[in-house]
Design a protein around this motif. Structure first.
Motif, PDB file in Angstrom:
ATOM      1  N   THR A 137       0.837  -1.208   0.000  1.00 49.27           N
ATOM      2  CA  THR A 137       0.000   0.000   0.000  1.00 49.27           C
ATOM      3  C   THR A 137       0.870   1.255   0.000  1.00 49.27           C
ATOM      4  O   THR A 137       2.095   1.181   0.028  1.00 49.27           O
ATOM      5  N   LYS A 138       0.173   2.413  -0.041  1.00 47.68           N
ATOM      6  CA  LYS A 138       0.838   3.728   0.028  1.00 47.68           C
ATOM      7  C   LYS A 138       1.943   3.869  -1.019  1.00 47.68           C
ATOM      8  O   LYS A 138       3.111   4.116  -0.712  1.00 47.68           O
ATOM      9  N   GLY A 139       1.524   3.710  -2.294  1.00 54.96           N
ATOM     10  CA  GLY A 139       2.504   3.812  -3.372  1.00 54.96           C
ATOM     11  C   GLY A 139       3.489   2.661  -3.367  1.00 54.96           C
ATOM     12  O   GLY A 139       4.634   2.820  -3.805  1.00 54.96           O
ATOM     13  N   TRP A 140       3.043   1.509  -2.863  1.00 53.31           N
ATOM     14  CA  TRP A 140       3.845   0.277  -2.801  1.00 53.31           C
ATOM     15  C   TRP A 140       4.967   0.373  -1.777  1.00 53.31           C
ATOM     16  O   TRP A 140       5.832  -0.492  -1.712  1.00 53.31           O
ATOM     17  N   ALA A 141       4.951   1.423  -0.968  1.00 50.89           N
ATOM     18  CA  ALA A 141       6.038   1.636  -0.008  1.00 50.89           C
ATOM     19  C   ALA A 141       5.875   0.774   1.236  1.00 50.89           C
ATOM     20  O   ALA A 141       6.854   0.499   1.936  1.00 50.89           O
ATOM     21  N   GLU A 142       4.642   0.373   1.553  1.00 55.47           N
ATOM     22  CA  GLU A 142       4.394  -0.391   2.774  1.00 55.47           C
ATOM     23  C   GLU A 142       3.898  -1.798   2.447  1.00 55.47           C
ATOM     24  O   GLU A 142       2.931  -1.968   1.714  1.00 55.47           O
ATOM     25  N   GLU A 143       4.578  -2.776   2.988  1.00 57.84           N
ATOM     26  CA  GLU A 143       4.185  -4.174   2.813  1.00 57.84           C
ATOM     27  C   GLU A 143       3.129  -4.542   3.868  1.00 57.84           C
ATOM     28  O   GLU A 143       3.165  -4.036   4.990  1.00 57.84           O
ATOM     29  N   THR A 144       2.197  -5.395   3.497  1.00 58.31           N
ATOM     30  CA  THR A 144       1.209  -5.896   4.456  1.00 58.31           C
ATOM     31  C   THR A 144       1.257  -7.426   4.463  1.00 58.31           C
ATOM     32  O   THR A 144       1.925  -8.042   3.635  1.00 58.31           O
TER      33      THR A 144
END
Length: 239
Positions: A137-144
């Protein structure tokens, strides 16, 4: 299957990233609306727009070039990046956008997706961007830890118009799409699925079309700018 030419917007320019890295941006056109007009002149039926700065900021940043594209082009356009509340959804749809793409909020606030899909039938898509099957998420900056297929299935009854599935590792890399993962996702849900990331040739497009899963469309960016994929030829082949 619909082919969506992609226009990714960074600092007011049409760019392409490599695997989502903002530092790895290549500028292809200083006038995104002129680029959009060129795609329309070649015969495209839709445009796929991404506000890259907006995806990181969590709010629209490249609104001016998007509005210019909407003003100058007569084909429907879908937009993702920084659309995270109902006011922004309503704003974009009121300006003539055909479809908003909700990505980060699909993970963080799924109720907003359901509310928007109910309020605007046919105009809300979910963007699922994944590395090794896990959503970023968040422009691919955060992994979930969210599984892409589980997320897609959670919206089965929500009335969303489409799921745009991007394999981040393939995006902008010109190495072909992740057909296996995309097809598996499309088989797992009844929602129309649009493939994104890695479509770099006519053969890639044909492979997606003929993969045996009911794909609704495919997005291509860098291949169209680099000339590896001819838009007119691709559109004719898909017809």
């Amino acid at each position: 299957m619909i082919l969506y030419p992609a226009i990714d917007l960074k600092d007011g320019q049409a760019v392409r990233l490599l695997r989502g890295e903002m530092e790895a941006a290549t500028v292809f056109n200083d006038d995104p609306a002129a680029q959009a007009e060129a795609f329309v002149a070649a015969g495209c039926e839709w445009l796929h727009l991404v506000d890259l700065n907006g995806a990181f900021a969590g709010a629209p940043v490249n609104a001016a070039p998007v509005e210019e594209i909407l003003k100058r082009c007569r084909v429907p356009a879908q937009l993702g990046g920084g659309i995270r509340d109902m006011a922004t959804i309503e704003m974009w749809l009121s300006k003539g956008l055909a479809r908003v793409i909700l990505g980060t909020v699909a993970v963080e606030d799924p109720d907003l997706v359901r509310e928007a899909a109910k309020a605007f039938p046919g105009q809300v898509a979910v963007g699922i961007d994944a590395r090794a099957g896990r959503v970023a998420t968040k422009g691919w900056a955060e992994e979930t830890d969210v599984n892409a297929t589980d997320l897609a299935r959670s919206f089965e009854d929500a009335g969303v118009a489409a799921i745009i599935y991007t394999d981040i590792e393939r995006d902008g890399a010109m190495q072909g799409p992740n057909i296996e993962a995309t097809a598996a996702l499309a088989r797992a849900v009844s929602i129309p699925v649009i493939a994104s990331g890695g479509v770099s040739s006519l053969a890639d497009l044909m492979a997606l079309r003929d993969c045996g899963a009911p794909l609704d469309g495919a997005i291509s960016g860098r291949a169209l700018y680099d000339g590896a994929l001819d838009l007119r030829e691709a559109l004719a082949a898909l017809r």
